[in-house]
Design a protein around this motif. Structure first.
Motif, mmCIF file in Angstrom:
data_model
loop_
_atom_site.group_PDB
_atom_site.id
_atom_site.type_symbol
_atom_site.label_atom_id
_atom_site.label_comp_id
_atom_site.label_asym_id
_atom_site.label_seq_id
_atom_site.Cartn_x
_atom_site.Cartn_y
_atom_site.Cartn_z
ATOM 1 N N TRP A 67 44.314 37.751 34.840
ATOM 2 C CA TRP A 67 43.111 36.321 34.185
ATOM 3 C C TRP A 67 42.292 37.902 33.174
ATOM 4 O O TRP A 67 41.891 38.550 32.670
ATOM 5 C CB TRP A 67 41.200 36.624 35.481
ATOM 6 N N PHE A 81 37.315 39.902 29.425
ATOM 7 C CA PHE A 81 38.922 40.087 30.526
ATOM 8 C C PHE A 81 39.675 39.477 30.052
ATOM 9 O O PHE A 81 41.073 39.224 29.793
ATOM 10 C CB PHE A 81 38.301 38.995 31.449
ATOM 11 N N GLU A 104 44.442 35.161 39.941
ATOM 12 C CA GLU A 104 43.757 35.688 38.673
ATOM 13 C C GLU A 104 43.823 37.340 39.034
ATOM 14 O O GLU A 104 44.001 38.017 40.407
ATOM 15 C CB GLU A 104 42.596 35.195 38.897
ATOM 16 N N TYR A 137 40.225 41.702 42.066
ATOM 17 C CA TYR A 137 40.290 42.402 41.111
ATOM 18 C C TYR A 137 39.963 43.800 41.213
ATOM 19 O O TYR A 137 40.601 44.709 41.081
ATOM 20 C CB TYR A 137 39.179 42.251 39.934
ATOM 21 N N GLN A 185 34.044 27.927 31.245
ATOM 22 C CA GLN A 185 34.170 28.846 30.823
ATOM 23 C C GLN A 185 35.110 29.162 29.877
ATOM 24 O O GLN A 185 34.915 30.050 28.002
ATOM 25 C CB GLN A 185 34.792 29.973 31.875
ATOM 26 N N HIS A 230 36.690 24.511 40.235
ATOM 27 C CA HIS A 230 36.731 26.324 39.872
ATOM 28 C C HIS A 230 35.301 26.208 38.770
ATOM 29 O O HIS A 230 34.542 26.384 37.842
ATOM 30 C CB HIS A 230 36.916 26.762 38.407
ATOM 31 N N ASN A 253 38.328 27.516 43.769
ATOM 32 C CA ASN A 253 38.537 28.107 42.931
ATOM 33 C C ASN A 253 37.540 29.339 43.808
ATOM 34 O O ASN A 253 36.290 29.234 43.267
ATOM 35 C CB ASN A 253 38.896 28.834 41.693
ATOM 36 N N GLU A 254 37.529 29.932 44.667
ATOM 37 C CA GLU A 254 36.632 30.952 45.456
ATOM 38 C C GLU A 254 36.067 30.954 46.171
ATOM 39 O O GLU A 254 34.702 30.879 45.573
ATOM 40 C CB GLU A 254 36.447 31.933 44.277
ATOM 41 N N GLU A 290 31.814 35.019 30.477
ATOM 42 C CA GLU A 290 31.871 35.719 31.822
ATOM 43 C C GLU A 290 30.360 35.039 32.717
ATOM 44 O O GLU A 290 29.967 36.219 33.417
ATOM 45 C CB GLU A 290 31.731 37.038 31.882
ATOM 46 N N TRP A 291 30.432 34.119 33.051
ATOM 47 C CA TRP A 291 29.465 33.310 34.040
ATOM 48 C C TRP A 291 27.672 34.394 33.483
ATOM 49 O O TRP A 291 27.071 34.185 32.554
ATOM 50 C CB TRP A 291 29.773 33.846 35.746
ATOM 51 N N ASN A 345 39.301 34.239 47.131
ATOM 52 C CA ASN A 345 39.257 36.033 46.275
ATOM 53 C C ASN A 345 39.019 37.024 47.103
ATOM 54 O O ASN A 345 38.509 36.893 48.071
ATOM 55 C CB ASN A 345 38.321 35.968 45.441
HETATM 56 C C1 LIG Z 1 35.482 39.497 42.684
HETATM 57 O O1 LIG Z 1 35.526 39.171 41.592
HETATM 58 C C2 LIG Z 1 35.791 37.827 41.724
HETATM 59 O O2 LIG Z 1 36.687 37.340 42.881
HETATM 60 C C3 LIG Z 1 36.308 37.133 40.664
HETATM 61 C C4 LIG Z 1 36.616 37.486 38.911
HETATM 62 N N1 LIG Z 1 36.337 36.343 38.281
HETATM 63 C C5 LIG Z 1 36.698 35.417 39.038
HETATM 64 N N2 LIG Z 1 36.253 35.738 40.483
HETATM 65 C C6 LIG Z 1 36.564 33.745 38.903
HETATM 66 O O3 LIG Z 1 37.736 32.858 39.124
HETATM 67 C C7 LIG Z 1 36.404 33.896 37.449
HETATM 68 O O4 LIG Z 1 35.988 32.784 36.405
HETATM 69 C C8 LIG Z 1 35.677 34.948 36.307
HETATM 70 O O5 LIG Z 1 35.599 34.991 35.026
HETATM 71 C C9 LIG Z 1 36.570 36.466 36.954
HETATM 72 C C10 LIG Z 1 36.042 37.561 36.494
HETATM 73 O O6 LIG Z 1 34.793 37.956 37.158
#
Ligand SMILES: CO[C@H](O)c1c[n+]2c([nH]1)[C@H](O)[C@@H](O)[C@H](O)[C@H]2CO
Length: 448
Positions: free
Chosen positions: A400, A416, A353, A296, A20, A121, A165-166, A407-408, A222
Motif C-alpha cells: 500500500w 503512502f 496492505e 501496518y 482514493q 472499500h 476492506n477492514e 488519505e481519508w 486490519n
Molecule cells: C491502521 O491502519 C489501517 O490498517 C489502514 C491503513 N490504511 C488502510 N487501513 C486503508 O485500507 C487504506 O485505504 C489507507 O489508505 C491505508 C493507509 O492509512
C-alpha cells in the motif's frame, strides 16, 4: 548480509481503493458516497481536501496499468465503487459504471496482471446512508444485490474477490471513534455496523457459491499486534483486550462463528450488545478461500485503569515512527500472522496492505529518494520470508499503495505511494521504493 528468496509462485502486487484514486466523482452517472458527503463537510478532512479529482485514475488508469506492468507485479488490488454501479445504492444498474471497470480489468489482463477486487472499500452510496446505512439490516440485501451484479459482470475475468476492506474501520473508526465517514461516535452503533457488515460478507460469499462464480473469495481485516509490556497478569490481559478489539472481534466470527465472550462481556459492561439474529453467526462463518490481512503497525501495552476503552495504555519503547506517527514494528507482522495460523488454521493468507507514510521530497529529475520507506519494506519483507519459512501459508503481498492518493481524514498531506503523485499535474513519478520492489520481484528476493 543474508540472501532471502521467496517462493516462485509468491504473488506480488500493489493496492489502491476507488475513492482514493479515481476522482470523476460525478462522471458517467456515479452517485454520491458517504465519503463525498464527509469530505465536502468543512473540518472533517485536513485542508478540506476531497476525492473529487484525487489521482484522476478514472481517466488515467492506462498510466496506472503501465506502471504496474513496469513494476513487474502479477496482481493488482483495487476496489469497485458501489455508487458507480448503483448510484442510489439499489434499483437501476448504471451500465457506464460497469463499463469503466471492464476497461480497467481488460487493460490489466492484457498486461498479464490478475485483478484482485475489493467490493467495499468504504464508499457506501449516500442514498443508503440516508436510510440508516450499515445500522439498517436492509443494507445487507442491497450489498448482496450489488455483489451479484458485479460477480456476474466479471465472472471468469476477476478471479480473486474481497468482500470488505477492514470492517474494524467501517465500524469502530467510522462510528465510534468518528474519524472517518459518516463520523458517528456511538459504541452500540459501531457494534451494530460491525455485525451487519460481517453478515453482509457471509451473504455475499453464499451468493458467490450459489452462482458458481469462478475464482476465490475472502475478506480483509486490519490486524495489529499489542505486546504486553510486562508478564504481569494485568498487562497480559490489557494487551489481549487491545488485540481482541482489533483482531479477534472480527476473526473469531469470520472463522468460528462466535464473538469472543470476554469481549462481549466487556462491551456489555459498557452498555452495548451485539444485535445477533438467528442464523447470523452461521452466515458470517461461511468458508472462505483466503484471508486478507492489512498490517501496518503495533506496539506495547500495559494495564492502566480508565485508559481508553480497554484500560490499556500504549508504552513508548523507542520504535522509529512513520509520518502517521505509527511505530515501525515489523516483528509485529510475524507475531500477528503466526497467531492467525495458530488460531485459524491453514487458510491461505495474503497481506493485502502493508506500507508506510513519510514526508516525500521531489528531487532533481522527478526522483524521490524515499529511503525510509524502502527500509520499511525491507524490514517487513524479511518478516514475510520468516513467515513463509516457518510454514505460515502466506501466499502473497500487496504494497500500500501504488500511488500517493487521498488519505481519508489526512487528505493529500500523507503520502503512502511507491509512486509520487503530482497533484497539480496528476503526473506519476516512481520513487526509489518502487525500484526496490521492482528489483525484489525481478530477482525473487534480495540481500537482507
Ligand atoms: C491502521 O491502519 C489501517 O490498517 C489502514 C491503513 N490504511 C488502510 N487501513 C486503508 O485500507 C487504506 O485505504 C489507507 O489508505 C491505508 C493507509 O492509512
Amino acid at each position: 548480509m543474508a540472501r532471502i528468496d521467496f517462493p516462485k509462485d509468491f504473488v506480488w502486487g500493489t493496492a489502491t481503493a476507488s475513492y482514493q484514486i479515481e476522482g470523476a466523482y460525478q462522471e458517467d452517472g456515479r452517485g454520491l458516497s458517504i465519503w463525498d458527503t464527509f469530505s465536502h463537510t468543512p473540518g472533517k478532512v485536513f485542508n478540506n481536501d476531497n476525492g473529487d479529482i484525487a489521482c484522476d485514475s478514472y481517466h488515467r488508469y492506462e498510466e496506472d496499468v503501465a506502471l504496474l506492468k513496469k513494476l513487474g507485479v502479477t496482481a493488482y488490488r483495487f476496489s469497485i465503487a458501489w455508487p458507480r454501479i448503483f448510484p442510489q445504492g439499489t434499483g437501476e444498474v448504471n451500465e457506464k459504471g460497469l463499463e469503466y471497470y471492464r476497461k480497467v480489468v481488460d487493460a490489466l489482463l492484457e498486461a498479464g496482471i490478475e485483478p484482485c477486487v475489493t467490493l467495499y472499500h468504504w464508499d457506501l452510496p449516500q442514498a443508503l446512508q440516508d436510510k440508516g446505512g450499515w445500522d439498517n439490516r436492509d443494507t445487507i440485501d442491497a450489498f448482496v444485490k450489488y455483489a451479484e451484479v458485479v460477480f456476474k459482470a466479471f465472472d471468469g475475468k476477476i478471479k480473486q474477490w474481497i468482500t470488505f476492506n477492514e470492517t474494524w474501520c467501517v465500524s469502530f473508526l467510522s462510528n465510534y471513534i468518528g474519524l472517518h465517514a459518516p463520523g458517528n461516535t456511538d459504541l452500540q452503533l459501531a457494534i451494530n455496523v460491525a455485525h451487519h457488515c460481517m453478515v453482509a460478507h457471509g451473504e455475499a460469499v453464499k451468493k458467490f457459491r450459489a452462482l458458481g462464480i469462478r475464482g476465490e473469495i475472502g475478506t480483509t481485516h486490519n490486524l495489529s499486534w499489542c505486546e504486553p509490556y510486562s508478564k504481569s497478569a494485568e498487562d497480559v490481559a490489557a494487551a489481549h483486550r487491545n488485540r481482541a478489539f482489533n483482531n479477534e472481534w472480527f476473526m473469531e466470527p469470520t472463522f468460528k462463528g462466535t464473538y469472543p465472550q470476554f469481549m462481549v462481556d466487556w462491551f456489555a459492561s459498557k452498555g452495548a450488545k451485539v444485535p445477533v439474529l438467528p442464523g447470523d453467526m452461521e452466515t458470517i462463518a461461511q468458508k472462505i478461500d483466503f484471508i486478507g490481512v492489512n498490517y501496518y503497525s503495533g506496539g506495547f501495552g500495559r494495564y492502566k485503569k480508565g485508559d481508553g476503552l480497554f484500560d490499556c495504555e500504549e508504552v513508548q519503547i523507542g520504535f522509529d515512527k512513520t509520518y502517521m506517527d505509527w511505530n515501525v514494528y515489523a516483528e509485529g507482522l510475524y507475531k500477528v500472522l503466526s497467531w492467525v495460523h495458530e488460531e485459524y488454521g491453514d487458510t491461505p493468507i495474503y497481506i493485502t496492505e502493508n506500507g508506510a507514510c513519510y514526508e516525500d521530497v521531489l528531487a532533481e529529475g522527478n526522483r524521490v529518494h524515499d529511503t525510509l520507506r524502502t527500509d520499511y519494506y525491507k524490514k517487513h519483507f524479511i518478516q514475510c520470508h520468516r513467515l513463509v519459512e516457518s510454514g505460515v501459508p502466506l501466499k502473497g503481498y500487496f504494497a500500500w499503495s501504488l500511488l500517493d492518493n487521498f488519505e481519508w481524514a489526512e487528505g493529500y498531506r500523507k503520502r503512502f505511494g511507491i509512486v509520487y503523485t503530482n497533484y497539480e499535474t496528476l503526473e506519476r513519478y516512481p520513487k526509489d521504493s518502487y525500484y526496490f520492489i521492482q528489483d525484489v520481484i525481478k530477482n525473487g528476493g534480495f540481500e537482507a
